[in-house]
Design an enzyme around this catalytic site. Structure first.
Site, PDB file in Angstrom:
ATOM      1  CG  ASP A  17      31.401  -4.922 -19.861  1.00 58.74           C
ATOM      2  OD1 ASP A  17      30.300  -4.350 -19.984  1.00 58.74           O
ATOM      3  OD2 ASP A  17      31.653  -6.029 -20.369  1.00 58.74           O
ATOM      4  CG  ASP A  19      26.226  -8.884 -19.598  1.00 55.50           C
ATOM      5  OD1 ASP A  19      25.903  -9.729 -18.746  1.00 55.50           O
ATOM      6  OD2 ASP A  19      25.529  -7.875 -19.857  1.00 55.50           O
ATOM      7  CD  GLU A 312      47.075 -30.547 -25.391  1.00 55.45           C
ATOM      8  OE1 GLU A 312      48.293 -30.813 -25.280  1.00 55.45           O
ATOM      9  OE2 GLU A 312      46.588 -29.986 -26.379  1.00 55.45           O
TER      10      GLU A 312
END
Length: 386
Positions: A17, A19, A312
């Site tokens: 695919d 998008d 983090e």
């Protein structure tokens, strides 16, 4: 990486695919819809993006018109929004691992097809912005070339036909539930790479679910394996961010015994959209202290079930005191693993320390060590962060 066991039947062809799978279209869509709706006095909610993922353009337009009670028909809205997207097609960046995957399959002679609900002209316009992409696919099928788009299997069946192969010989790589449904209905194996966060449980029908394209293991399906992992790490195109260290959730030192130097997720929301969740590593510079090895997580920290995506970093050095407010600059140069949940706090802590050991060792390799002297780390931080 360690050898992988096959998880399904062996394949010879791959259908991908576009998008949300190869291209980070969601990021551009968020920007365009946010701006468009603001002019109408409405606020785009990115958390409702799942309503348009994997849909045909008209179906997606209908969902937005309904959700935001727009004073247009779905056709009118689509005609208004399409030029805005067309202007941005060459600004849509590949998702992490997309170029690597295409190059790998092409160089190993694996036949690939591109199958998207978008019109074929739109597909070709988008991929023309990325060097070598168009020539890598032996078939390109758009939603306007079949009777029904995904979740109907028509697009994938047509792609297999154009590649002169049986559906059972094809592996589909998809980010949406509609795409997974279509691939399975076509009788194909399907790897889901969910583009909507914290939705993995909805992809149970997929043959396999992975966190990102960086985590694909083609050898599981009888395809040539990637050979670019080094000492348990994957080199990536470096990226750089910087800003003042802020107080996080207060659990780094108190709960985990691992002090993290957090950056503001709000300040880097666009960058966070570009990079998949997971554990990365690289170099960290503090404006008054020097340059240090670091390992960091990006994501929602499933064990703590965060409601927002965070950055983090853990600087692999013992500091005598906190350094909140100091400028922190990061050069992210490699990837270790996908984000994961853990059955216990102890197992989470053990894994974080293992990540630290992997990063510590890998950063001594010349490939990664060279970035320690990056100008971004050693020069004064510019007023506008990368």
């Amino acid at each position: 990486m360690a050898a992988s066991k096959s998880v399904g039947k062996l394949v010879s062809h791959v259908i991908v695919d576009l998008d949300g799978t190869l291209l980070n279209t969601d990021s551009v869509a968020n920007q365009i819809l946010k701006s468009f709706l603001a002019k109408l006095g409405k606020k785009w909610d990115s958390k409702s993006a799942h309503r348009i993922v994997g849909r045909t353009p008209l179906e997606a337009a209908a969902a937005v018109v309904e959700d935001y009670q727009l004073p247009y028909s779905k056709e009118e809205f689509l005609s208004m929004i399409t030029p805005l997207f067309a202007d941005q097609w060459c600004n849509i960046r590949p998702l992490p691992g997309a170029n690597r995957l295409i190059k790998h399959l092409r160089s190993n002679g694996v036949s690939m097809a591109l199958a998207s609900n978008s019109p074929k002209s739109n597909i070709e316009a988008k991929i023309s912005c990325h060097n070598g992409w168009k020539d890598s696919f032996s078939a390109i099928v758009g939603g306007d070339e079949v009777e029904k788009g995904k979740p109907s299997p028509d697009i994938f069946l047509e792609a297999a036909r154009r590649m002169n192969t049986e559906p059972s010989s094809c592996l589909v790589i998809e980010d949406s539930i509609a795409g997974v449904t279509a691939g399975k209905a076509a009788g194909m194996e399907v790897i889901a790479v969910p583009s909507i966060p914290k939705q993995v449980d909805k992809f149970s029908s997929a043959s396999e679910v992975v966190n990102s394209l960086l985590d694909l293991q083609p050898e599981k399906w009888g395809l040539p394996p990637f050979e670019d992992w080094i000492e348990g790490t994957l080199p990536i195109e470096p990226w750089y961010i910087g800003g003042p260290v802020i107080k996080g959730f207060g659990r780094g030192s108190k709960v985990l015994g691992i002090p993290t130097a957090n950056l503001s997720a709000e300040s880097f929301s666009d960058i966070l959209l570009e990079h998949t969740s997971g554990v990365y590593f690289g170099w960290a510079a503090l404006s008054t202290r020097g340059v240090y090895k670091m390992v960091m997580s990006i994501g929602w920290n499933p064990y703590f079930d965060n409601t927002e995506k965070t950055i983090e970093p853990w600087l692999l050095h013992e500091f005598p005191e906190d350094f909140y407010g100091e400028e922190l600059r990061l050069a992210i140069v490699g990837y270790i693993r996908p984000e994961a949940n853990f059955p216990s706090l102890e197992s989470l802590i053990a894994r974080i320390h293992e990540d630290g050991r992997i990063a510590e060792k890998a950063l001594d390799l010349p490939l990664y060590a060279a970035y320690r002297d990056s100008p971004y780390l050693t020069n004064p931080l510019p007023e506008s962060n990368s």
